[in-house]
Design a protein around this motif. Structure first.
Motif, PDB file in Angstrom:
ATOM      1  N   ILE A 329       0.833  -1.205   0.000  1.00 52.50           N
ATOM      2  CA  ILE A 329       0.000   0.000   0.000  1.00 52.50           C
ATOM      3  C   ILE A 329       0.864   1.249   0.000  1.00 52.50           C
ATOM      4  O   ILE A 329       0.591   2.220  -0.723  1.00 52.50           O
ATOM      5  CB  ILE A 329      -0.953  -0.015   1.215  1.00 52.50           C
ATOM      6  N   ALA A 330       1.927   1.234   0.805  1.00 53.15           N
ATOM      7  CA  ALA A 330       2.829   2.386   0.860  1.00 53.15           C
ATOM      8  C   ALA A 330       3.487   2.642  -0.484  1.00 53.15           C
ATOM      9  O   ALA A 330       3.699   3.800  -0.880  1.00 53.15           O
ATOM     10  CB  ALA A 330       3.889   2.168   1.933  1.00 53.15           C
ATOM     11  N   THR A 331       3.796   1.575  -1.208  1.00 50.01           N
ATOM     12  CA  THR A 331       4.427   1.708  -2.520  1.00 50.01           C
ATOM     13  C   THR A 331       3.439   2.242  -3.555  1.00 50.01           C
ATOM     14  O   THR A 331       3.775   3.104  -4.376  1.00 50.01           O
ATOM     15  CB  THR A 331       4.982   0.352  -2.980  1.00 50.01           C
ATOM     16  N   ALA A 332       2.208   1.722  -3.514  1.00 50.60           N
ATOM     17  CA  ALA A 332       1.213   2.111  -4.511  1.00 50.60           C
ATOM     18  C   ALA A 332       0.597   3.478  -4.229  1.00 50.60           C
ATOM     19  O   ALA A 332       0.229   4.202  -5.162  1.00 50.60           O
ATOM     20  CB  ALA A 332       0.101   1.057  -4.571  1.00 50.60           C
ATOM     21  N   LEU A 333       0.484   3.834  -2.952  1.00 53.58           N
ATOM     22  CA  LEU A 333      -0.173   5.083  -2.561  1.00 53.58           C
ATOM     23  C   LEU A 333       0.727   5.859  -1.588  1.00 53.58           C
ATOM     24  O   LEU A 333       0.371   6.082  -0.425  1.00 53.58           O
ATOM     25  CB  LEU A 333      -1.523   4.780  -1.903  1.00 53.58           C
ATOM     26  N   PRO A 334       1.905   6.288  -2.051  1.00 50.92           N
ATOM     27  CA  PRO A 334       2.878   6.910  -1.146  1.00 50.92           C
ATOM     28  C   PRO A 334       2.394   8.205  -0.504  1.00 50.92           C
ATOM     29  O   PRO A 334       2.788   8.522   0.622  1.00 50.92           O
ATOM     30  CB  PRO A 334       4.090   7.157  -2.049  1.00 50.92           C
ATOM     31  N   ASP A 335       1.555   8.960  -1.186  1.00 50.07           N
ATOM     32  CA  ASP A 335       1.084  10.220  -0.626  1.00 50.07           C
ATOM     33  C   ASP A 335      -0.062  10.030   0.365  1.00 50.07           C
ATOM     34  O   ASP A 335      -0.314  10.905   1.204  1.00 50.07           O
ATOM     35  CB  ASP A 335       0.629  11.167  -1.741  1.00 50.07           C
ATOM     36  N   ALA A 336      -0.738   8.898   0.269  1.00 49.35           N
ATOM     37  CA  ALA A 336      -1.883   8.638   1.141  1.00 49.35           C
ATOM     38  C   ALA A 336      -1.521   7.794   2.353  1.00 49.35           C
ATOM     39  O   ALA A 336      -2.124   7.932   3.417  1.00 49.35           O
ATOM     40  CB  ALA A 336      -2.995   7.945   0.352  1.00 49.35           C
ATOM     41  N   PHE A 337      -0.523   6.935   2.197  1.00 45.10           N
ATOM     42  CA  PHE A 337      -0.179   5.988   3.265  1.00 45.10           C
ATOM     43  C   PHE A 337       0.419   6.691   4.476  1.00 45.10           C
ATOM     44  O   PHE A 337       1.297   7.548   4.357  1.00 45.10           O
ATOM     45  CB  PHE A 337       0.823   4.957   2.743  1.00 45.10           C
ATOM     46  N   VAL A 338      -0.073   6.309   5.658  1.00 46.96           N
ATOM     47  CA  VAL A 338       0.508   6.751   6.926  1.00 46.96           C
ATOM     48  C   VAL A 338       0.642   5.527   7.818  1.00 46.96           C
ATOM     49  O   VAL A 338      -0.312   4.755   7.975  1.00 46.96           O
ATOM     50  CB  VAL A 338      -0.368   7.813   7.622  1.00 46.96           C
ATOM     51  N   ALA A 339       1.820   5.338   8.401  1.00 45.40           N
ATOM     52  CA  ALA A 339       2.033   4.207   9.301  1.00 45.40           C
ATOM     53  C   ALA A 339       1.246   4.400  10.584  1.00 45.40           C
ATOM     54  O   ALA A 339       1.261   5.482  11.186  1.00 45.40           O
ATOM     55  CB  ALA A 339       3.528   4.068   9.612  1.00 45.40           C
TER      56      ALA A 339
END
Length: 351
Positions: A329-339
């Motif tokens: 998810i972080a790779t596909a949606l880097p601007d949206a992903f938050v840990a």
């Protein structure tokens, strides 16, 4: 959890059931001006994560405890993390603000301990919503009751949450899962509101989905080892039919969807929320997405592809999502992903 062969009945039980077109009678969810989701309990607590204008991280020093090995006799403590999930949801419409507890974590004291260290008063909560009956989402209810006293607190719960369940891995002794007691919860002061169908809370500003339509071709639910007692025998329980999500319409942005484990499937849940509300945009997806382990890792690809098409502005996959899915998810949606991390607050405001 391991896979084992499933019969024809089980396969049919977990197959998608079509739900074409928009809902016949869409549910109007009142748009809100602001929503804040605070993760009270998650599988991870990372005190070194940094915040942003929309993400507030818990302080590194969240409290102190007796520790005689130090010169002062005390040491700094952070927040508790465990295999469970709990969140506090606060919505504001105009000058009116309401708060809901969504799930209660695994252990009796994690949710209340973290709330105390964060300076959160859980007695302000208007209601509690249980995403489903699994014990890692209901363990903290006794702690919540102890903090509140026996003042009545409405609890929205699917009637399937009382289902007896077990994990039966071939070659191993079946492991009976803790089963919620309706009688015990009522005695603790919870006023149970059992609903299979969608519910509107807080003057129509929060939607609880009820049972979720299963429409994707790839989200087939739990493996054969997950079983439920049907009154006469143990049967494969792929659907976890009591699984439900919380949905808020953020004015000018779209839907904010919060899941506990997402047993119905992350994409099924989002599509169901769109269909129920008639709101086409997904602003945020948060919570457990249940993509961890060999039974679920094969559907990470199609799940991430479907989420990418939805173009959410915020994705916070936690709890049972698993590190492989989080990385995808972080790779596909880097601007949206938050840990995610215990103690983190996510504040979203209307356009």
């Amino acid at each position: 959890m391991c896979d084992s062969p499933a019969g024809r009945d089980e396969a049919a039980w977990s197959a998608p059931s079509p739900a074409p077109g928009p809902a016949v009678d869409p549910i109007h969810v009142e748009p809100v001006d602001e929503i804040t989701v605070t993760t009270l309990v998650d599988n991870v607590y990372d005190a070194l994560l940094t915040g942003t204008d929309r993400v507030q991280r818990a302080p590194f020093k969240a409290g102190s405890a007796i520790a005689p090995q130090f010169e002062t006799g005390r040491t700094t403590v952070g927040l508790m993390a465990e295999h469970g999930f709990s969140a506090l949801v606060t919505v504001r419409r105009g000058a009116t603000t309401h708060t809901i507890v969504f799930d209660a974590g695994l252990s009796p004291d994690a949710m209340t301990t973290n709330s105390e260290r964060l300076g959160i008063d859980l007695s302000d909560a208007t209601a509690i919503v249980l995403s489903h009956g699994h014990f890692d989402h209901a363990g903290g209810l006794v702690g919540l009751s102890a903090r509140r006293g026996r003042r009545a607190l409405p609890m929205v719960v699917h009637p399937g949450a009382w289902t007896r369940r077990r994990i039966a891995i071939p070659g191993a002794e079946p492991d009976l899962l803790p089963t919620l007691s309706k009688k015990a919860l009522e005695a603790e002061g919870f006023r149970l509101v059992e609903r299979r169908h969608p519910s509107l809370l807080l003057d129509g500003s929060v939607l609880i989905t009820g049972e979720v339509d299963r429409t994707t071709e790839f989200e087939h639910g739990m493996p054969a080892a997950h079983q439920a007692w049907d009154g006469s025998e143990w049967r494969h329980d792929p659907r976890v039919i009591d699984d439900q999500a919380l949905v808020v319409h953020l004015r000018g942005h779209g839907l904010v969807v919060l899941t506990g484990c997402g047993h119905a499937g992350a994409v099924n849940i989002v599509r169901h929320a769109h269909r129920l509300t008639g709101v086409a945009r997904l602003h945020a997806l948060m919570g457990g997405l249940h993509l961890s382990g060999p039974s679920f890792e094969p559907i990470i690809g199609p799940t991430v592809a479907a989420l990418t098409e939805l173009q959410p502005q915020l994705v916070v996959p936690g709890h049972c999502t698993g590190w492989r899915a989080q990385q995808a998810i972080a790779t596909a949606l880097p601007d949206a992903f938050v840990a995610g991390s215990s103690g983190t607050s996510y504040r979203m405001t209307a356009a």
